[in-house]
Motif scaffolding. Structure first.
Motif, PDB file in Angstrom:
ATOM      1  N   ARG A  62       0.847  -1.190   0.000  1.00 13.56           N
ATOM      2  CA  ARG A  62       0.000   0.000   0.000  1.00 13.56           C
ATOM      3  C   ARG A  62       0.887   1.247   0.000  1.00 13.56           C
ATOM      4  O   ARG A  62       1.215   1.780  -1.060  1.00 13.56           O
ATOM      5  N   VAL A  63       1.280   1.716   1.196  1.00 16.78           N
ATOM      6  CA  VAL A  63       2.124   2.910   1.294  1.00 16.78           C
ATOM      7  C   VAL A  63       3.172   2.687   2.374  1.00 16.78           C
ATOM      8  O   VAL A  63       2.941   1.951   3.330  1.00 16.78           O
ATOM      9  N   PRO A  64       4.337   3.365   2.302  1.00 16.35           N
ATOM     10  CA  PRO A  64       4.836   4.031   1.096  1.00 16.35           C
ATOM     11  C   PRO A  64       5.237   3.007   0.045  1.00 16.35           C
ATOM     12  O   PRO A  64       5.326   1.822   0.341  1.00 16.35           O
ATOM     13  N   GLY A  65       5.511   3.460  -1.144  1.00 20.44           N
ATOM     14  CA  GLY A  65       5.753   2.593  -2.281  1.00 20.44           C
ATOM     15  C   GLY A  65       7.046   1.806  -2.180  1.00 20.44           C
ATOM     16  O   GLY A  65       7.666   1.749  -1.119  1.00 20.44           O
ATOM     17  N   PRO A  66       7.459   1.200  -3.274  1.00 20.03           N
ATOM     18  CA  PRO A  66       6.811   1.370  -4.576  1.00 20.03           C
ATOM     19  C   PRO A  66       5.498   0.604  -4.684  1.00 20.03           C
ATOM     20  O   PRO A  66       5.394  -0.525  -4.208  1.00 20.03           O
ATOM     21  N   ARG A  67       4.524   1.269  -5.289  1.00 20.65           N
ATOM     22  CA  ARG A  67       3.258   0.592  -5.545  1.00 20.65           C
ATOM     23  C   ARG A  67       3.509  -0.581  -6.483  1.00 20.65           C
ATOM     24  O   ARG A  67       4.354  -0.538  -7.357  1.00 20.65           O
ATOM     25  N   GLY A  68       2.764  -1.646  -6.258  1.00 16.77           N
ATOM     26  CA  GLY A  68       2.937  -2.834  -7.086  1.00 16.77           C
ATOM     27  C   GLY A  68       3.915  -3.833  -6.525  1.00 16.77           C
ATOM     28  O   GLY A  68       4.081  -4.909  -7.099  1.00 16.77           O
ATOM     29  N   ALA A  69       4.583  -3.500  -5.408  1.00 20.17           N
ATOM     30  CA  ALA A  69       5.451  -4.491  -4.762  1.00 20.17           C
ATOM     31  C   ALA A  69       4.570  -5.553  -4.117  1.00 20.17           C
ATOM     32  O   ALA A  69       3.609  -5.230  -3.411  1.00 20.17           O
ATOM     33  N   TYR A  70       4.895  -6.813  -4.328  1.00 20.47           N
ATOM     34  CA  TYR A  70       4.009  -7.891  -3.864  1.00 20.47           C
ATOM     35  C   TYR A  70       4.817  -9.156  -3.631  1.00 20.47           C
ATOM     36  O   TYR A  70       5.967  -9.290  -4.065  1.00 20.47           O
ATOM     37  N   SER A  71       4.177 -10.109  -2.968  1.00 21.21           N
ATOM     38  CA  SER A  71       4.747 -11.449  -2.849  1.00 21.21           C
ATOM     39  C   SER A  71       3.632 -12.451  -2.668  1.00 21.21           C
ATOM     40  O   SER A  71       2.576 -12.136  -2.104  1.00 21.21           O
ATOM     41  N   ARG A  72       3.893 -13.645  -3.152  1.00 15.20           N
ATOM     42  CA  ARG A  72       3.013 -14.792  -2.918  1.00 15.20           C
ATOM     43  C   ARG A  72       3.903 -16.003  -2.716  1.00 15.20           C
ATOM     44  O   ARG A  72       4.634 -16.399  -3.633  1.00 15.20           O
ATOM     45  N   LEU A  73       3.848 -16.574  -1.517  1.00 17.04           N
ATOM     46  CA  LEU A  73       4.630 -17.754  -1.169  1.00 17.04           C
ATOM     47  C   LEU A  73       3.699 -18.860  -0.714  1.00 17.04           C
ATOM     48  O   LEU A  73       2.744 -18.606   0.035  1.00 17.04           O
ATOM     49  N   VAL A  74       3.982 -20.069  -1.136  1.00 15.68           N
ATOM     50  CA  VAL A  74       3.304 -21.252  -0.616  1.00 15.68           C
ATOM     51  C   VAL A  74       4.386 -22.296  -0.356  1.00 15.68           C
ATOM     52  O   VAL A  74       5.207 -22.581  -1.254  1.00 15.68           O
ATOM     53  N   VAL A  75       4.412 -22.849   0.851  1.00 18.55           N
ATOM     54  CA  VAL A  75       5.398 -23.872   1.190  1.00 18.55           C
ATOM     55  C   VAL A  75       4.696 -25.086   1.789  1.00 18.55           C
ATOM     56  O   VAL A  75       3.596 -24.990   2.336  1.00 18.55           O
ATOM     57  N   ARG A  76       5.382 -26.224   1.666  1.00 15.01           N
ATOM     58  CA  ARG A  76       4.900 -27.462   2.280  1.00 15.01           C
ATOM     59  C   ARG A  76       5.954 -27.908   3.294  1.00 15.01           C
ATOM     60  O   ARG A  76       7.013 -28.402   2.918  1.00 15.01           O
ATOM     61  N   PRO A  77       5.699 -27.718   4.596  1.00 14.97           N
ATOM     62  CA  PRO A  77       6.682 -28.140   5.599  1.00 14.97           C
ATOM     63  C   PRO A  77       6.855 -29.649   5.617  1.00 14.97           C
ATOM     64  O   PRO A  77       5.898 -30.410   5.430  1.00 14.97           O
ATOM     65  N   GLY A  78       8.105 -30.072   5.859  1.00 12.95           N
ATOM     66  CA  GLY A  78       8.411 -31.487   5.984  1.00 12.95           C
ATOM     67  C   GLY A  78       8.669 -31.876   7.424  1.00 12.95           C
ATOM     68  O   GLY A  78       8.201 -31.224   8.357  1.00 12.95           O
ATOM     69  N   GLU A  79       9.427 -32.955   7.590  1.00 12.29           N
ATOM     70  CA  GLU A  79       9.736 -33.432   8.930  1.00 12.29           C
ATOM     71  C   GLU A  79      10.625 -32.438   9.676  1.00 12.29           C
ATOM     72  O   GLU A  79      11.404 -31.694   9.078  1.00 12.29           O
TER      73      GLU A  79
END
Length: 255
Positions: free
Chosen positions: A153-170
């Motif tokens: 959102r703020v402050p920028g840069p606008r458009g900064a993003y992340s998407r993470l998906v993990v599968r934990p193991g032992e």
């Protein structure tokens, strides 16, 4: 420019899985929950100019690392007061580097700290000069995965993003030297006093799991002024979390 090693007047402190000093009078208490650590190797020369004065990149076999760390902050509290359940609990995603100062203190340097609560963002920026930014975020647990999303959102840069998906193991019974290096960090370097002050922390030993990176789409690292990661990460770890205590900032050494 001085060589990277010229400002280090003592050997870096040993890497220990337990905090070297227990904090008897913490400034802040909190819990870090559902953490995912994703790390890429990077040339120290590429990040040295992004660290506070008085620090250099901390390295393993001539390389350092950039980390993308996503988690839930839970019940941040001041001094010995109870943690705040709403304003003190929120998702957070950090871009961080690894540093060592002239006293040999190993730490991390945050290049960006996305958080979903505006009040902690403002307080972190004003009180500690930390690079907090306000973002729309979520942490979701599935049957065998954990997912994190972030949109700046703020402050920028606008458009900064992340998407993470993990599968934990032992669970890991004995972490490797690199896994200790990336997770057993007992403070942060930040220009609290102009040069690199040091804010210590302590917490129980990490319960760590190696994890599979199911999905990773992000531009937070590039938005933080770092080279875009090349290739696969060198380490993906998950932890259900630990309670944490933060001390008062320690001024940088004076010559």
């Amino acid at each position: 420019m001085l060589p990277l090693v010229s400002i280090i007047s003592s050997e870096p402190e040993p890497i220990t899985p337990d905090a070297p000093v227990a904090l008897s009078r913490p400034l802040l208490t909190q819990q870090w929950l559902d953490l995912t650590f994703v790390h890429w190797a990077v040339d120290p020369a590429a990040v040295a100019g992004l660290l506070p004065d008085g620090t250099v990149p901390d390295t393993v076999d001539g390389v350092t690392f950039v980390g993308l760390v996503a988690f839930r902050m839970h019940k941040v509290g001041w001094l010995r007061l109870p943690g705040v359940p709403y304003f003190g609990s929120f998702p957070e995603t950090n871009v961080r580097l690894y540093s060592v100062d002239a006293h040999g203190r190993r730490g991390v340097v945050f290049r960006s700290m996305d958080a979903s609560r505006l009040l902690p963002v403002v307080m972190g920026r004003l009180a500690f000069r930390l690079p907090y930014v306000w973002s729309r975020m979520s942490v979701r647990t599935g049957e065998d995965t954990v997912g994190y999303t972030s949109a700046r959102r703020v402050p920028g840069p606008r458009g900064a993003y992340s998407r993470l998906v993990v599968r934990p193991g032992e669970r890991i019974t004995e972490p490797t030297g690199l896994e200790h290096f990336l997770t057993a960090r007992w403070g942060m370097h930040n220009p609290f006093f102009g040069d690199a002050g040091f804010l210590p922390n302590d917490h129980p030993r990490w319960p760590l799991h190696r994890a599979t990176l199911v999905e990773c789409e992000e531009n937070l690292i590039e938005s933080a002024g770092l080279p875009t990661p090349a290739g696969e990460p060198v380490s993906v770890l998950y932890s259900p979390g630990v309670p944490v205590r933060l001390g008062r900032p320690i001024p940088p050494p004076r010559g």
